[in-house]
Scaffold this motif. Structure first.
Motif, PDB file in Angstrom:
ATOM      1  N   GLY A   1       0.808  -1.210   0.000  1.00  0.00           N
ATOM      2  CA  GLY A   1       0.000   0.000   0.000  1.00  0.00           C
ATOM      3  C   GLY A   1       0.841   1.260   0.000  1.00  0.00           C
ATOM      4  N   PHE A   2       0.181   2.382  -0.281  1.00  0.00           N
ATOM      5  CA  PHE A   2       0.842   3.684  -0.331  1.00  0.00           C
ATOM      6  C   PHE A   2       0.691   4.356   1.029  1.00  0.00           C
ATOM      7  CE2 PHE A   2       0.582   8.298  -1.717  1.00  0.00           C
ATOM      8  CZ  PHE A   2       1.953   8.427  -1.880  1.00  0.00           C
ATOM      9  N   HIS A   3       1.812   4.566   1.721  1.00  0.00           N
ATOM     10  CA  HIS A   3       1.797   5.155   3.060  1.00  0.00           C
ATOM     11  C   HIS A   3       2.888   6.220   3.138  1.00  0.00           C
ATOM     12  CE1 HIS A   3      -0.978   2.014   4.288  1.00  0.00           C
ATOM     13  NE2 HIS A   3      -0.143   1.114   3.793  1.00  0.00           N
ATOM     14  N   PRO A   4       2.616   7.420   2.608  1.00  0.00           N
ATOM     15  CA  PRO A   4       3.623   8.481   2.596  1.00  0.00           C
ATOM     16  C   PRO A   4       3.956   8.979   3.997  1.00  0.00           C
ATOM     17  CG  PRO A   4       1.496   9.330   1.888  1.00  0.00           C
ATOM     18  CD  PRO A   4       1.352   7.845   2.002  1.00  0.00           C
ATOM     19  N   ALA A   5       5.168   9.519   4.143  1.00  0.00           N
ATOM     20  CA  ALA A   5       5.620  10.021   5.452  1.00  0.00           C
ATOM     21  C   ALA A   5       4.903  11.306   5.844  1.00  0.00           C
ATOM     22  CB  ALA A   5       7.132  10.250   5.423  1.00  0.00           C
ATOM     23  N   ASP A   6       4.533  12.127   4.875  1.00  0.00           N
ATOM     24  CA  ASP A   6       3.843  13.383   5.140  1.00  0.00           C
ATOM     25  C   ASP A   6       2.444  13.088   5.695  1.00  0.00           C
ATOM     26  OD1 ASP A   6       2.679  15.847   5.197  1.00  0.00           O
ATOM     27  OD2 ASP A   6       2.919  16.289   3.058  1.00  0.00           O
ATOM     28  N   PRO A   7       2.152  13.481   6.943  1.00  0.00           N
ATOM     29  CA  PRO A   7       0.837  13.168   7.541  1.00  0.00           C
ATOM     30  C   PRO A   7      -0.336  13.741   6.745  1.00  0.00           C
ATOM     31  CG  PRO A   7       2.382  13.963   9.211  1.00  0.00           C
ATOM     32  CD  PRO A   7       3.033  14.196   7.884  1.00  0.00           C
ATOM     33  N   ALA A   8      -0.160  14.953   6.205  1.00  0.00           N
ATOM     34  CA  ALA A   8      -1.259  15.565   5.444  1.00  0.00           C
ATOM     35  C   ALA A   8      -1.557  14.767   4.185  1.00  0.00           C
ATOM     36  CB  ALA A   8      -0.903  17.009   5.088  1.00  0.00           C
ATOM     37  N   LEU A   9      -0.501  14.338   3.479  1.00  0.00           N
ATOM     38  CA  LEU A   9      -0.686  13.540   2.274  1.00  0.00           C
ATOM     39  C   LEU A   9      -1.233  12.154   2.620  1.00  0.00           C
ATOM     40  CD1 LEU A   9      -0.388  13.175  -0.771  1.00  0.00           C
ATOM     41  CD2 LEU A   9       1.997  12.506  -0.399  1.00  0.00           C
TER      42      LEU A   9
ATOM     43  N   ALA B   1      -4.353  10.303   0.807  1.00  0.00           N
ATOM     44  CA  ALA B   1      -4.067   9.333  -0.253  1.00  0.00           C
ATOM     45  C   ALA B   1      -3.559   7.986   0.234  1.00  0.00           C
ATOM     46  CB  ALA B   1      -3.055   9.933  -1.238  1.00  0.00           C
ATOM     47  N   SER B   2      -3.393   7.797   1.528  1.00  0.00           N
ATOM     48  CA  SER B   2      -2.846   6.532   2.023  1.00  0.00           C
ATOM     49  C   SER B   2      -3.810   5.376   1.772  1.00  0.00           C
ATOM     50  CB  SER B   2      -2.559   6.644   3.519  1.00  0.00           C
ATOM     51  OG  SER B   2      -2.017   5.447   4.019  1.00  0.00           O
ATOM     52  N   GLY B   3      -3.258   4.196   1.459  1.00  0.00           N
ATOM     53  CA  GLY B   3      -4.086   3.007   1.308  1.00  0.00           C
ATOM     54  C   GLY B   3      -3.715   2.177   0.104  1.00  0.00           C
ATOM     55  N   GLY B   4      -4.554   1.196  -0.208  1.00  0.00           N
ATOM     56  CA  GLY B   4      -4.317   0.311  -1.339  1.00  0.00           C
ATOM     57  C   GLY B   4      -3.332  -0.788  -0.989  1.00  0.00           C
ATOM     58  N   GLY B   5      -2.958  -1.554  -1.997  1.00  0.00           N
ATOM     59  CA  GLY B   5      -2.016  -2.653  -1.821  1.00  0.00           C
ATOM     60  C   GLY B   5      -2.712  -3.990  -1.638  1.00  0.00           C
ATOM     61  N   ALA B   6      -2.034  -5.056  -2.064  1.00  0.00           N
ATOM     62  CA  ALA B   6      -2.614  -6.397  -1.946  1.00  0.00           C
ATOM     63  C   ALA B   6      -2.908  -6.750  -0.489  1.00  0.00           C
ATOM     64  CB  ALA B   6      -1.658  -7.420  -2.566  1.00  0.00           C
ATOM     65  N   VAL B   7      -2.045  -6.301   0.429  1.00  0.00           N
ATOM     66  CA  VAL B   7      -2.220  -6.623   1.845  1.00  0.00           C
ATOM     67  C   VAL B   7      -3.509  -6.025   2.398  1.00  0.00           C
ATOM     68  CG1 VAL B   7      -1.238  -6.251   4.146  1.00  0.00           C
ATOM     69  CG2 VAL B   7       0.250  -6.923   2.272  1.00  0.00           C
ATOM     70  N   SER B   8      -3.926  -4.888   1.845  1.00  0.00           N
ATOM     71  CA  SER B   8      -5.135  -4.229   2.350  1.00  0.00           C
ATOM     72  C   SER B   8      -6.383  -5.070   2.129  1.00  0.00           C
ATOM     73  CB  SER B   8      -5.304  -2.860   1.668  1.00  0.00           C
ATOM     74  OG  SER B   8      -5.622  -3.011   0.296  1.00  0.00           O
ATOM     75  N   MET B   9      -6.298  -6.062   1.255  1.00  0.00           N
ATOM     76  CA  MET B   9      -7.452  -6.899   0.950  1.00  0.00           C
ATOM     77  C   MET B   9      -7.516  -8.168   1.806  1.00  0.00           C
ATOM     78  SD  MET B   9      -9.197  -5.343  -1.269  1.00  0.00           S
ATOM     79  CE  MET B   9      -9.039  -3.929  -2.366  1.00  0.00           C
ATOM     80  N   THR B  10      -6.594  -8.315   2.743  1.00  0.00           N
ATOM     81  CA  THR B  10      -6.529  -9.549   3.537  1.00  0.00           C
ATOM     82  C   THR B  10      -7.830  -9.831   4.271  1.00  0.00           C
ATOM     83  OG1 THR B  10      -4.145  -9.236   3.845  1.00  0.00           O
ATOM     84  CG2 THR B  10      -5.257 -10.768   5.328  1.00  0.00           C
ATOM     85  N   ASP B  11      -8.325  -8.835   5.023  1.00  0.00           N
ATOM     86  CA  ASP B  11      -9.553  -9.047   5.782  1.00  0.00           C
ATOM     87  C   ASP B  11     -10.748  -9.290   4.869  1.00  0.00           C
ATOM     88  OD1 ASP B  11      -8.171  -8.760   8.116  1.00  0.00           O
ATOM     89  OD2 ASP B  11      -8.888  -6.741   8.567  1.00  0.00           O
ATOM     90  N   VAL B  12     -10.802  -8.546   3.754  1.00  0.00           N
ATOM     91  CA  VAL B  12     -11.922  -8.707   2.819  1.00  0.00           C
ATOM     92  C   VAL B  12     -11.914 -10.117   2.221  1.00  0.00           C
ATOM     93  CG1 VAL B  12     -13.012  -7.810   0.743  1.00  0.00           C
ATOM     94  CG2 VAL B  12     -11.844  -6.249   2.294  1.00  0.00           C
TER      95      VAL B  12
END
Length: 437
Positions: free
Chosen positions: A275-283, A287-298
């Motif tokens: 997933g996309f997890h930028p260091a900038d808290p505002a960004l 926009a944080s999220g996505g990635g194959a791992v994010s679908m594990t629970d689903v």
């Protein structure tokens, strides 16, 4: 005994929701209950295991697609595809049009990505921020965002719920999408009219485009970043297999992330997986999220809940309930019976996937035409699940955009759609049977 088992399952769901525990625990409890019911009614342990596995197999294509969707949404984030759309779309929002714009923008992004939660986490958050800066009550903007996000969740060829319906009804996803657009035209126009009228209640307070500025600083917002989205539209129009579409779009987004956003191939691969997890808290907030791992629970939820379908079919667990649904269909039309069943399954299951599979199981006999049943499911249970306050489709969505529960009655499209199709279904019962909707 069936009613007692359903009551116990419902109690487990409510307990998990009340305590904040994962819904997977309740689904596992349901698995044990339904598995034990089968053994108790004379089905050997090995047969019940086979039935459960057969149910999971029906969803294998959806599971693969889910993983690809996770990778795709992450690649779109890191390549600048979603930031580009959000940045330019947010420029023309003003106070009087913000509700209508929120609905249309969320409908557009959800149609492109096929994910309601992904839409909520990107354009949904920005629309809510803009609405808040204009002093528009969150209940109004939250309703518009929810309605738009579930527009694409229902009818996009990228949507996992649309893919699930196509898989369990054995129908073509692209034919379903075409028919879904046809049956949604009037509710869509009515929804637009309602939000346009609501917008007249609010004066323009001067929106602040801080979110757009964050994207401008973090990404190179070139038109090239639209290529992955354009590929989805073009390949879908040519009826290319959905999985191939996602692979092609992800590959294009990855190439753009390397060439335009100056990331290394290893960084892009890591984002696609984790997933996309930028260091900038505002960004990260936008926009944080996505990635194959994010679908594990689903994926876990789909595997467990799809096993129910196999066990229900093999043990006849739902046979008695189906008789009542058949009687209802004769009085309120097959579509009316599907609506009533959808409300019940959505309230009991608390998640869109299981509600869809249960409604399909219960309503196959009242609507034997697979194509018609597929559209009935898309026009009922897919959107009705989002209207149940304790459902994941509702509670998790509202949490993402930080909107109150009062937003639900203002998500007009979600109840305009089943209501309109119910009203138009009644005259059709007097016409000769045909394959057309």
């Amino acid at each position: 005994m069936e009613l007692w088992i359903l009551a116990a399952f419902s109690a487990a769901l409510i307990a998990c929701l009340a305590s904040g525990k994962s819904l997977i625990l309740a689904l596992l409890a349901g698995f044990l209950l339904f598995f034990s019911y089968g053994v108790k009614t004379g089905h050997p342990f090995s047969e019940m295991a086979r039935l459960a596995v057969s149910g999971v197999k029906t969803a294998k294509n959806v599971i693969v697609t889910l993983i690809l969707v996770g990778m795709l949404t992450a690649a779109w984030r890191v390549s600048g595809t979603i930031p580009y759309i959000v940045y330019h779309a947010s420029q023309w929002c003003d106070g009087s049009a913000v509700l209508l714009a929120s609905f249309l923008l969320c409908a557009l992004v959800s149609a492109l990505t096929g994910t309601s939660f992904g839409t909520a986490a990107t354009i949904g958050v920005i629309c809510m921020t803009i609405a808040n800066s204009m002093n528009i009550p969150p209940m109004y903007s939250g309703g518009a965002i929810m309605a738009g996000a579930y527009f694409g969740d229902r009818c996009s060829p990228m949507s996992t719920s649309a893919l699930l319906v196509a898989a369990i009804t054995k129908t073509d996803i692209f034919t379903n999408c075409r028919l879904m657009v046809k049956t949604a035209m009037v509710p869509f126009v009515l929804t637009c009219a309602v939000y346009a009228a609501m917008g007249l209640l609010f004066q323009d307070g001067g929106a602040h485009h801080d979110a757009a500025g964050i994207f401008r600083q973090a990404f190179t917002l070139s038109w090239i970043t639209l290529i992955p989205a354009a590929l989805v539209i073009i390949l879908s129009a040519r009826h290319v297999d959905v999985k191939l579409i996602m692979i092609a779009s992800t590959a294009a987004a990855a190439a753009i992330a390397v060439s335009t956003q100056q990331l290394t191939p290893l960084e892009v691969l890591t984002v696609c997986l984790l997933g996309f997890h930028p260091a900038d808290p505002a960004l990260a907030r936008l926009a944080s999220g996505g990635g194959a791992v994010s679908m594990t629970d689903v994926v876990a939820i789909i595997c467990i809940s799809s096993s129910y379908a196999g066990m229900f079919s093999g043990t006849g667990f739902l046979r008695g309930i189906q008789g009542h649904i058949a009687a209802l269909s004769r009085r309120a039309t097959p579509f009316g019976a599907v609506i009533a069943t959808s409300v019940a399954t959505s309230m009991v299951s608390c998640n869109q996937t299981l509600a869809t599979m249960l409604t399909h199981q219960l309503c196959q006999s009242v609507e034997p035409d697979p194509q018609r049943l597929a559209i009935h499911l898309e026009n009922t249970v897919i959107v009705i699940s989002a209207l149940v306050p304790w459902s994941i489709a509702c509670s998790a969505f509202l949490a993402i955009i930080d909107a109150p529960l009062a937003s639900v009655p203002l998500a007009c499209y979600l109840y305009f759609l089943p209501l309109w199709n119910f009203l138009t279904s009644r005259p059709k019962q007097h016409r000769p049977q045909s394959n057309r909707l």
